[in-house]
Design a protein around this motif. Sequence first.
Motif, short mmCIF file in Angstrom:
data_model
loop_
_atom_site.label_atom_id
_atom_site.label_comp_id
_atom_site.label_asym_id
_atom_site.label_seq_id
_atom_site.Cartn_x
_atom_site.Cartn_y
_atom_site.Cartn_z
N SER A 1 0.81 -1.23 0.00
CA SER A 1 0.00 0.00 0.00
C SER A 1 0.85 1.28 0.00
N THR A 2 2.09 1.22 0.50
CA THR A 2 2.89 2.46 0.51
C THR A 2 3.25 2.88 -0.90
N HIS A 3 3.55 1.92 -1.75
CA HIS A 3 4.04 2.24 -3.10
C HIS A 3 3.02 1.93 -4.19
N GLY A 4 1.98 1.21 -3.86
CA GLY A 4 1.01 0.82 -4.88
C GLY A 4 -0.24 1.68 -4.84
N VAL A 5 -0.90 1.74 -5.97
CA VAL A 5 -2.13 2.54 -6.10
C VAL A 5 -3.28 1.79 -5.44
N ALA A 6 -4.14 2.56 -4.73
CA ALA A 6 -5.31 1.97 -4.08
C ALA A 6 -6.57 2.38 -4.85
N LEU A 62 -2.37 6.48 -13.67
CA LEU A 62 -1.52 5.75 -12.73
C LEU A 62 -0.17 6.44 -12.57
N ALA A 63 0.34 6.99 -13.68
CA ALA A 63 1.63 7.70 -13.60
C ALA A 63 1.51 8.91 -12.68
N VAL A 64 0.41 9.64 -12.82
CA VAL A 64 0.25 10.87 -12.01
C VAL A 64 0.02 10.51 -10.54
N ILE A 65 -0.72 9.45 -10.29
CA ILE A 65 -0.89 9.02 -8.89
C ILE A 65 0.46 8.62 -8.30
N GLN A 66 1.22 7.84 -9.08
CA GLN A 66 2.53 7.43 -8.59
C GLN A 66 3.44 8.65 -8.36
N TYR A 67 3.37 9.60 -9.24
CA TYR A 67 4.23 10.78 -9.16
C TYR A 67 3.84 11.65 -7.98
N ARG A 68 2.56 11.96 -7.91
CA ARG A 68 2.10 12.93 -6.93
C ARG A 68 1.90 12.34 -5.53
N ARG A 69 1.27 11.16 -5.48
CA ARG A 69 0.91 10.62 -4.16
C ARG A 69 1.95 9.66 -3.59
N LYS A 70 2.67 9.00 -4.49
CA LYS A 70 3.62 7.98 -4.03
C LYS A 70 5.06 8.43 -4.20
N ARG A 71 5.23 9.71 -4.56
CA ARG A 71 6.57 10.31 -4.69
C ARG A 71 7.50 9.52 -5.61
N LYS A 72 7.02 9.34 -6.82
CA LYS A 72 7.85 8.63 -7.82
C LYS A 72 8.04 9.58 -9.01
N PRO A 73 9.03 10.47 -8.93
CA PRO A 73 9.21 11.45 -10.01
C PRO A 73 9.98 10.91 -11.22
N ILE A 74 10.50 9.69 -11.11
CA ILE A 74 11.32 9.17 -12.22
C ILE A 74 10.58 8.05 -12.94
N THR A 75 10.62 8.09 -14.25
CA THR A 75 9.98 7.03 -15.02
C THR A 75 11.01 6.39 -15.94
N ILE A 76 11.10 5.08 -15.86
CA ILE A 76 12.10 4.36 -16.65
C ILE A 76 11.38 3.53 -17.69
N ASN A 95 20.17 0.00 -9.32
CA ASN A 95 19.57 1.17 -8.67
C ASN A 95 18.04 1.07 -8.65
N ASN A 96 17.46 0.51 -9.70
CA ASN A 96 16.00 0.35 -9.74
C ASN A 96 15.53 -0.53 -8.58
N ILE A 97 16.34 -1.52 -8.26
CA ILE A 97 15.93 -2.51 -7.26
C ILE A 97 16.27 -2.07 -5.83
N GLU A 98 17.45 -1.48 -5.66
CA GLU A 98 17.89 -1.19 -4.29
C GLU A 98 18.12 0.28 -4.00
N GLY A 99 18.09 1.10 -5.05
CA GLY A 99 18.25 2.53 -4.81
C GLY A 99 16.95 3.12 -4.26
N GLU A 100 16.84 4.43 -4.32
CA GLU A 100 15.62 5.06 -3.78
C GLU A 100 14.38 4.54 -4.50
N ASN A 101 13.31 4.32 -3.74
CA ASN A 101 12.07 3.83 -4.36
C ASN A 101 11.30 5.04 -4.89
#
Length: 490
Positions: free
Chosen positions: A18-23, A270-284, A354-360
């Motif tokens: 729930s911390t990193h996934g969309v609800a 989903l990208a905007v939710i991840q970016y804004r609510r889950k603090r994921k500003p990077i997209t690979i 880095n994707n796996i162990e760096g900042e989430n």
Amino acid sequence: MRKIRFDFNNMFGFSVGSTHGVADADIRSLKNGIARAHSHLRRVLAGKTNRVNLGLEWAMLPYQDPRTIQAIQRLGNEIAAKFDNVISLGIGGSYLGLKAAQDALAPAYYNEFPSGRKGRPRIYFEGNNLDPETLSVLLKNLDPKKTFVVVISKSGETTETKAAFLLVQRWLKRRVGARYGRQVVAVTDPSSGTLRSIVKAESAADPKSFRSLPLLKGVGGRYSEFNMGLLHLAVIGIDINEVLAGARSMARRCSSPGLFKNPAYLYAALAVIQYRRKRKPITILMPFSEGLKSTADWYCQLLAESTGKKFARKVVIKPSGLEQWVPDKSSVKNVGRTPIATRGTNDLHSVQQNNIEGENDKVVTFIRVEKFSHDLRIPRNAGFLSGKYYGRLLSLAQEATEWALVREKRPNCAIIMPEVSAFHWGELIYFFEMATACEGELLGINAFDQPGVEGYKNYMYYKLRKPGLPPDVAALIRQHPLRKKPSLVI
Ligand code: PA5
């Protein structure tokens, strides 16, 4: 005909926590935003004047007149039949889509092997940098009499393209003589810009010289592969109609108001939710295909130039009912996800750590290809790899990467291409364009301008004493020189 599919499972909380996934609640909270984005985009797309003025005419490119397409295909075939080489000059939107198309749709090692090229010309992309090394080597080695030049610039003013064209023009003229212009096609704005003026002057003197294809009004560079990229597709022997059929098929899917029916909206939401609510500003973006790496590069430009914006967009409705979008200088946003292009499996031995162990702080989007036009089988007696197909190993590596990310609660999603064909590539490009337009709506910015790019251009123009630089721009540069302490240059 099978279509591209999208797997969004690993974006959700049930998969990555729930911390990193969309609800479901996140989706519910964005439903109104999506409904507003949909009705706004549809309203703008419904009228030609709005579409052109606001830069959304690209959405209509899949529906171009078949006679135009036939004429482009004919011109491409004519160039291909007469010349061994084509130099394609252009940068940004006038380059990345072409390179993406070639790497995805032409045979691998296209330039190296005539059998793969089926006798068509080698393509050399230039004018996409000011690095003198590549163009010098090229001009020393190519035979001008066997080389055709396609110069692409919507504005007709871009320094990189202009500088390269001036050098290539002199090179052609010296060896080919007065009729060198018959070996040039310009793809540029129908009425404005220096390149258009050159076309007018040259073709007035000799109608076979400097033939040109117009770029359509209201189609910005990075959204223009189905306009400025078509001649290149024709030269390398790709069926333009197939590409546009794929784009039309995706356009239909992306016109649905239903969030779970419209892949572009769902991807953007989903990208905007991840970016804004889950603090994921990077997209690979990670295609598991060597040929799609350049498509990832193209997407980087599309997303970065479209959504990386300082000011909010203000929509002004004029008395005529037409819209005008202006930057709202009272609302500084500084938004936009940072895109990174990678490819599997190559980058599993690089950025994947880095994707796996760096900042989430990132979301990975895979592109998985289900069937390759050439596959290879590993010889027997090779241990656990015995008799395995390369394509199967690649799919398994993608699935394994997905698993490894999910284990570490890293959100990701997959775009599944049945194969890398002209049709599916057309689908893919249109999907990304519509997803980016929707993301722009959700972020409340103008996804069709690029004011930030002007800074470096103006500085160069100032230093090069280009006439016509506005006095306030020159004053700003004078007032803010680069500050360098010698002690910090070591
Ligand atoms: O998307 C855009 O508009 C830009 O990236 C342009 O394509 C790029 O700056 C090149 O411009 P032009 O085609 O005018 O030379």
